[in-house]
Design a protein around this motif. Structure first.
Motif: not given
Length: 235
Positions: A140-151
């Motif tokens: 989940t942390q990896y997903l957060t770091n990888a997608t937060h700005t774009a999302l």
């Protein structure tokens, strides 16, 4: 196998125990039969289950408002607004103002769920095995770091639209107008769309992490062959 034994015997002649263990750790591990690609696929499956089982709860009425893990509270600069309104007998108005912030998040998550599904489908794990062997929320942390700005960029206009749909704009305009009209108060004009967008995203990631932890710590939660196969490695 003979080659491995020879390496270990030679290592004994010039390495301390700690160094020898490093050599052992670097040798190919037999018997797992699990590739890095399978691990990545399993991590995606776990994140998708988080969306399906946990994030879907957020889209229901009171999904945010009555969930203490993700309930959106007032930003610090508005807490004085809430207190002041309650002090002058406008507690029901303050309650409604808080509720519509959560209603906007609930509505927006329902509309934006496909965004999260696409993000998980397209995510590329740079080191799937390390994530698998990491903390209970490592994926989940990896997903957060990888997608937060774009999302955020995709989610923000959805939140803005949801504010209008659930009437949050009108309620907060009335609430702020009433507050600013009180004597001896400092006028406020917060960017609630930005605030709720970030809070809603945090809520989504929080609930995905809840499901990831379930899968990591409870064998019964591994409901597919792939999940059972890869998460056995981290038990």
């Amino acid at each position: 196998m003979k080659k491995k034994i020879l390496i270990l015997l030679l290592s004994l002649s010039f390495m301390a125990c700690g160094e020898l263990q490093q050599v052992i750790n670097q040798l190919p591990q037999e018997g797992t039969g699990i590739s890095n690609l399978e691990i990545a696929q399993g991590l995606r499956e776990a994140l998708n289950m988080g969306i399906e089982k946990q994030v879907s709860k957020l889209t229901m009425t009171d999904g945010f408002y009555k969930n203490d893990l993700v309930k959106i509270l007032l930003p610090e600069e508005l807490q004085k607004v809430d207190k002041t309104l309650r002090d002058v007998g406008l507690g029901s108005l303050a309650d409604e103002g808080l509720k519509v912030l959560n209603r906007a998040a609930e509505d927006a998550v329902g509309e934006a769920t496909p965004i999260f599904i696409d993000a998980v489908r397209n995510i590329t794990f740079s080191d799937a095995k390390n994530i698998l062997m990491g903390n209970d929320d490592a994926a989940t942390q990896y997903l957060t770091n990888a997608t937060h700005t774009a999302l955020y960029d995709k989610f923000n206009p959805v939140i803005k639209n949801s504010f209008q749909k659930v009437g949050a704009d009108e309620i907060w305009n009335n609430l702020i107008t009433r507050y600013n009209g009180l004597p001896l108060t400092k006028k406020v004009n917060p960017d609630l769309t930005d605030y709720v967008t970030n809070q809603a995203l945090d809520g989504v990631y929080t609930m995905i992490a809840v499901e990831e932890k379930e899968i990591r710590t409870k064998v019964a939660s591994r409901t597919t062959d792939l999940l059972r196969k890869i998460f056995t490695l981290q038990d």
